[in-house]
Design a protein around this motif. Structure first.
Motif, PDB file in Angstrom:
ATOM      1  N   GLY A  56       0.852  -1.187   0.000  1.00  0.00           N
ATOM      2  CA  GLY A  56       0.000   0.000   0.000  1.00  0.00           C
ATOM      3  C   GLY A  56       0.887   1.236   0.000  1.00  0.00           C
ATOM      4  O   GLY A  56       2.112   1.145  -0.199  1.00  0.00           O
ATOM      5  N   VAL A 112       1.917   2.883   2.404  1.00  0.00           N
ATOM      6  CA  VAL A 112       2.913   2.868   3.481  1.00  0.00           C
ATOM      7  C   VAL A 112       4.111   2.003   3.078  1.00  0.00           C
ATOM      8  O   VAL A 112       5.265   2.445   3.148  1.00  0.00           O
ATOM      9  N   GLU A 131       3.997  -8.685  -1.658  1.00  0.00           N
ATOM     10  CA  GLU A 131       2.578  -8.310  -1.714  1.00  0.00           C
ATOM     11  C   GLU A 131       1.762  -9.544  -2.059  1.00  0.00           C
ATOM     12  O   GLU A 131       2.093 -10.264  -2.992  1.00  0.00           O
ATOM     13  N   LYS A 132       0.690  -9.781  -1.304  1.00  0.00           N
ATOM     14  CA  LYS A 132      -0.096 -10.998  -1.539  1.00  0.00           C
ATOM     15  C   LYS A 132      -0.935 -10.914  -2.811  1.00  0.00           C
ATOM     16  O   LYS A 132      -1.245 -11.925  -3.424  1.00  0.00           O
ATOM     17  N   GLN A 163      -6.559  -0.562   1.256  1.00  0.00           N
ATOM     18  CA  GLN A 163      -6.947   0.801   1.689  1.00  0.00           C
ATOM     19  C   GLN A 163      -6.505   1.877   0.704  1.00  0.00           C
ATOM     20  O   GLN A 163      -7.193   2.860   0.498  1.00  0.00           O
ATOM     21  N   THR A 164      -5.310   1.654   0.108  1.00  0.00           N
ATOM     22  CA  THR A 164      -4.721   2.704  -0.720  1.00  0.00           C
ATOM     23  C   THR A 164      -5.517   2.953  -2.005  1.00  0.00           C
ATOM     24  O   THR A 164      -5.386   3.995  -2.634  1.00  0.00           O
ATOM     25  N   ILE A 201      -7.601  12.582   0.299  1.00  0.00           N
ATOM     26  CA  ILE A 201      -7.292  13.919   0.844  1.00  0.00           C
ATOM     27  C   ILE A 201      -5.915  13.926   1.514  1.00  0.00           C
ATOM     28  O   ILE A 201      -5.581  13.010   2.278  1.00  0.00           O
ATOM     29  N   VAL A 209       2.486 -13.751   2.683  1.00  0.00           N
ATOM     30  CA  VAL A 209       3.250 -14.276   3.821  1.00  0.00           C
ATOM     31  C   VAL A 209       2.300 -15.109   4.679  1.00  0.00           C
ATOM     32  O   VAL A 209       1.231 -14.636   5.081  1.00  0.00           O
ATOM     33  N   TYR A 214     -18.841   5.068  -0.308  1.00  0.00           N
ATOM     34  CA  TYR A 214     -18.824   6.322  -1.078  1.00  0.00           C
ATOM     35  C   TYR A 214     -19.743   6.282  -2.296  1.00  0.00           C
ATOM     36  O   TYR A 214     -19.972   5.208  -2.871  1.00  0.00           O
ATOM     37  N   ILE A 266      -2.596   1.979  10.750  1.00  0.00           N
ATOM     38  CA  ILE A 266      -2.461   3.159   9.874  1.00  0.00           C
ATOM     39  C   ILE A 266      -3.791   3.408   9.161  1.00  0.00           C
ATOM     40  O   ILE A 266      -3.972   3.085   7.980  1.00  0.00           O
ATOM     41  N   GLY A 299      -3.475   8.168   7.109  1.00  0.00           N
ATOM     42  CA  GLY A 299      -2.299   7.401   6.687  1.00  0.00           C
ATOM     43  C   GLY A 299      -1.805   7.743   5.290  1.00  0.00           C
ATOM     44  O   GLY A 299      -0.594   7.677   5.028  1.00  0.00           O
ATOM     45  N   THR A 326      -1.942  10.708   3.911  1.00  0.00           N
ATOM     46  CA  THR A 326      -1.221  11.973   4.084  1.00  0.00           C
ATOM     47  C   THR A 326       0.133  11.735   4.755  1.00  0.00           C
ATOM     48  O   THR A 326       1.163  12.247   4.322  1.00  0.00           O
TER      49      THR A 326
HETATM   50  C1  LIG Z   1     -12.707   4.876   3.733  1.00  0.00           C
HETATM   51  C2  LIG Z   1     -11.314   5.412   3.941  1.00  0.00           C
HETATM   52  C3  LIG Z   1     -11.044   6.766   3.752  1.00  0.00           C
HETATM   53  C4  LIG Z   1      -9.764   7.271   3.964  1.00  0.00           C
HETATM   54  N1  LIG Z   1      -9.482   8.568   3.614  1.00  0.00           N
HETATM   55  C5  LIG Z   1      -8.223   9.043   3.787  1.00  0.00           C
HETATM   56  C6  LIG Z   1      -7.887  10.362   3.358  1.00  0.00           C
HETATM   57  O1  LIG Z   1      -8.673  11.048   2.711  1.00  0.00           O
HETATM   58  N2  LIG Z   1      -6.645  10.822   3.644  1.00  0.00           N
HETATM   59  C7  LIG Z   1      -5.724  10.074   4.322  1.00  0.00           C
HETATM   60  O2  LIG Z   1      -4.650  10.576   4.602  1.00  0.00           O
HETATM   61  N3  LIG Z   1      -5.990   8.785   4.654  1.00  0.00           N
HETATM   62  C8  LIG Z   1      -7.208   8.251   4.388  1.00  0.00           C
HETATM   63  N4  LIG Z   1      -7.492   6.955   4.697  1.00  0.00           N
HETATM   64  C9  LIG Z   1      -6.439   6.128   5.264  1.00  0.00           C
HETATM   65  C10 LIG Z   1      -5.482   5.625   4.195  1.00  0.00           C
HETATM   66  O3  LIG Z   1      -6.175   5.169   3.055  1.00  0.00           O
HETATM   67  C11 LIG Z   1      -4.672   4.506   4.803  1.00  0.00           C
HETATM   68  O4  LIG Z   1      -4.107   4.945   6.016  1.00  0.00           O
HETATM   69  C12 LIG Z   1      -3.529   4.056   3.891  1.00  0.00           C
HETATM   70  O5  LIG Z   1      -3.997   3.746   2.603  1.00  0.00           O
HETATM   71  C13 LIG Z   1      -2.883   2.839   4.548  1.00  0.00           C
HETATM   72  O6  LIG Z   1      -1.972   2.277   3.648  1.00  0.00           O
HETATM   73  P1  LIG Z   1      -1.253   0.915   4.009  1.00  0.00           P
HETATM   74  O7  LIG Z   1      -0.168   0.776   3.030  1.00  0.00           O
HETATM   75  O8  LIG Z   1      -0.927   0.883   5.455  1.00  0.00           O
HETATM   76  O9  LIG Z   1      -2.391  -0.197   3.846  1.00  0.00           O
HETATM   77  P2  LIG Z   1      -2.961  -0.922   2.548  1.00  0.00           P
HETATM   78  O10 LIG Z   1      -3.143   0.012   1.415  1.00  0.00           O
HETATM   79  O11 LIG Z   1      -4.179  -1.651   3.011  1.00  0.00           O
HETATM   80  O12 LIG Z   1      -1.828  -1.947   2.141  1.00  0.00           O
HETATM   81  C14 LIG Z   1      -1.540  -3.101   2.881  1.00  0.00           C
HETATM   82  C15 LIG Z   1      -1.058  -4.148   1.907  1.00  0.00           C
HETATM   83  O13 LIG Z   1      -0.599  -5.296   2.625  1.00  0.00           O
HETATM   84  C16 LIG Z   1      -0.891  -6.433   1.843  1.00  0.00           C
HETATM   85  N5  LIG Z   1      -0.872  -7.625   2.688  1.00  0.00           N
HETATM   86  C17 LIG Z   1      -1.707  -7.917   3.705  1.00  0.00           C
HETATM   87  N6  LIG Z   1      -1.426  -9.123   4.223  1.00  0.00           N
HETATM   88  C18 LIG Z   1      -0.383  -9.613   3.526  1.00  0.00           C
HETATM   89  C19 LIG Z   1       0.360 -10.826   3.567  1.00  0.00           C
HETATM   90  N7  LIG Z   1       0.049 -11.806   4.454  1.00  0.00           N
HETATM   91  N8  LIG Z   1       1.375 -11.007   2.696  1.00  0.00           N
HETATM   92  C20 LIG Z   1       1.688 -10.041   1.789  1.00  0.00           C
HETATM   93  N9  LIG Z   1       0.992  -8.878   1.672  1.00  0.00           N
HETATM   94  C21 LIG Z   1      -0.019  -8.662   2.544  1.00  0.00           C
HETATM   95  C22 LIG Z   1      -2.288  -6.122   1.320  1.00  0.00           C
HETATM   96  O14 LIG Z   1      -2.628  -6.928   0.209  1.00  0.00           O
HETATM   97  C23 LIG Z   1      -2.162  -4.642   0.975  1.00  0.00           C
HETATM   98  O15 LIG Z   1      -1.778  -4.426  -0.364  1.00  0.00           O
HETATM   99  C24 LIG Z   1      -8.748   6.417   4.436  1.00  0.00           C
HETATM  100  C25 LIG Z   1      -9.009   5.038   4.592  1.00  0.00           C
HETATM  101  C26 LIG Z   1     -10.263   4.539   4.296  1.00  0.00           C
HETATM  102  C27 LIG Z   1     -10.495   3.071   4.344  1.00  0.00           C
END
Ligand SMILES: Cc1cc2nc3c(=O)[nH]c(=O)nc-3n(C[C@H](O)[C@H](O)[C@H](O)COP(=O)(O)OP(=O)(O)OC[C@H]3O[C@@H](n4cnc5c(N)ncnc54)[C@H](O)[C@@H]3O)c2cc1C
Length: 480
Positions: free
Chosen positions: A10, A12, A31-32, A40-41, A47, A172, A227, A337, A341, A343
């Protein structure tokens, strides 16, 4: 043997990959899914919050304000779209006017720049479509909007350019610690050795943590947000991000202008048990309509082109949980996160690097290149360039997605670019073919045939999105 394995691609995981690619380290991202940024991303409000909302002295507040500023550098380095919208938080009563003043003080304490309380009249001058019932507003000029998965692609492409490896379809399923190294087992049967792990797996982060920790210090409490997406012909209906006053359930239902002209209306905020439940519900959508009309009574819901839902990785810890494991050295949790997250991501990445630096000296690469360029889409080019390119290659002249004006050559470029894709949705994410009014009804079958031809696969092998999601199963009419 890797120095670090990052779990999760994602925003992060990909920004951490890019931050680590600056140093002499052997880094792998697992990445799975079969694409980057599928969770989430790919499903959020997009925003880049100013930082007015998180509680003071939290990591959320600190990294949000810092991340907001860092996006302006990312815009230049990674060529990502950024819309400088600003935002208004609106109040509807004298009691809410008072709450807005508290929010203003919190924004000041968090270090939000140019934050200002403004009158109802000033707010209505800025946004004439706001409800006439508002009583005052908080102006947040530093709020911006981006295109979230393009940022993740950009960060990943740049990380790969600087030496990071990416393995998709690599879930994983187990982690063991033996002789000071981690042994990571994947569902596909492969195993990987690493000196360190960074757990950036979003809503699955406590599941990953439980593969190694005796006591996982947080639990993910998934929270769904639904949404409406309004067609880009509504562009200009509002130009700022519009927030109601936040509550304990979150920032509330918002109006968000998007970089391609669409407007998002949502999200809801509902605690759920199933981390994969991306369904929309009549109840959730009805709540959005009701709440959004308090912000603006004339929202053109008749221009809705689709609905979607995302799942926030909220946790029992409440703040971002970014720490090294107490039990296992060089295992970093980047968990809980949820918003903000997106931002905070670039600031989270630098924070993780700073934690790693407490443990090891990191040596900068002499040839690190922070620059990445996005695909140059045909409809963004001037007429002379378009004419010249069509003469050189007629595929530039064939419009495949009429709604978004995407050409055959744009799609071919999206298939073959460094982080290309061979799925229908992967092409939609990269080139926007199918993202318009008809949602792929007109172009999807052509996109499918282009993918099959370019990747030399049979049409029945082309997936819609995940593995094993083919659109065509077999030929039903055999030529005589
Ligand atoms: C409805 C909603 C609205 C939001 N609006 C905003 C906003 O406007 N502004 C803002 O700043 N933030 C916002 N956020 C928060 C933001 O989207 C998240 O904080 C951010 O996308 C988190 O990214 P991430 O990389 O941690 O998670 P993710 O994008 O979920 O990525 C995690 C990744 O890990 C992978 N994974 C999981 N398990 C395994 C495994 N066992 N093996 C290998 N890979 C694995 C998944 O497939 C996934 O690709 C919002 C979130 C939501 C849901």
């Amino acid at each position: 043997m890797y120095d670090y394995v990052i779990i999760g691609s994602g925003i992060v995981g990909t920004t951490i990959a890019r931050a680590l690619s600056r140093y002499e380290l052997k880094v792998l991202l697992l990445e799975k899914e079969n694409d980057v940024a599928n969770h989430q991303t790919v499903a959020n409000s997009a925003i880049i919050h100013s930082g007015h909302d998180p509680e003071e002295n939290t990591l959320k507040a600190k990294l949000c304000v810092l991340g907001n500023q860092m996006y302006e550098t990312l815009e230049k380095e990674l060529d990502i779209p950024l819309l400088y919208t600003g935002a208004l938080v609106v109040a509807h009563s004298s009691e809410q006017d008072e709450q807005l003043k508290i929010l203003y003080q919190r924004g000041i304490a968090n270090g939000v720049k140019h934050i200002e309380l403004i009158s109802k009249e000033s707010a209505l001058t800025l946004e004439p479509q706001l409800s006439k019932d508002i009583t005052s507003a908080l102006s947040l000029p530093s709020t911006k909007v981006t295109f979230p998965w393009e940022v993740a692609f950009a960060a990943m492409e740049n990380a790969m350019e600087n030496g990071v490896e990416l393995k998709l379809n690599s879930e994983v399923v187990a982690i063991n610690y033996e002789q000071n190294n981690y042994h990571i087992s994947l569902r596909n049967g492969n195993s990987i050795k690493s000196k360190g792990i960074i757990n950036a797996s979003g809503v699955f982060s406590d599941i990953i943590a439980s593969m190694i920790e005796t006591h996982v210090p947080y639990k993910i409490m998934p929270r769904k947000g639904e949404y409406f997406v309004l067609d880009r012909r509504v562009k200009g209906f509002i130009n700022h991000v519009i927030y109601p006053l936040p509550t304990s359930a979150g920032k509330g239902v918002l109006l968000v202008p998007q970089v391609h002209g669409n407007i998002l209306v949502g999200p809801t905020s509902e605690e759920i048990l199933d981390r994969n439940d991306l369904s929309s519900s009549a109840q959730g959508l009805a709540k959005i309509v009701k709440d959004a009309k308090l912000l603006s009574p004339n929202i053109p819901f008749d221009r809705n082109i689709r609905t979607f839902a995302g799942i926030r990785a909220s946790s029992t810890y409440k703040d971002f949980f970014i720490q090294e494991s107490k039990e296992y050295k060089n295992f970093f949790h980047v968990a809980g996160i949820d918003s903000p997250g997106l931002t905070a991501a670039p600031a989270i990445a630098e924070y993780v690097v700073s934690l790693i630096k407490e443990r090891h000296e990191l040596i900068e690469k002499a040839n690190y290149n922070p620059i990445r360029k996005r695909l140059h889409m045909f409809h963004h080019m001037d007429l002379e360039t378009q004419k010249k390119l069509i003469k050189e290659d007629p595929r530039y002249g064939r419009i495949v997605c009429k709604c978004e004006q995407i050409t055959e050559k744009d799609i071919i470029d999206a298939i073959h670019k460094p982080l290309g894709s061979d799925t229908i949705k992967g092409i939609k994410k990269r080139a926007r073919a199918g993202a318009g009014l008809c949602q792929g009804g007109y172009c999807e079958s052509t996109v499918l045939r282009i993918i099959a031809k370019e990747t030399k696969q049979d049409v029945t092998k082309i997936n819609y999105y995940d593995l094993n999601t083919p659109i065509l199963l077999k030929e039903t009419k055999v030529k005589p």
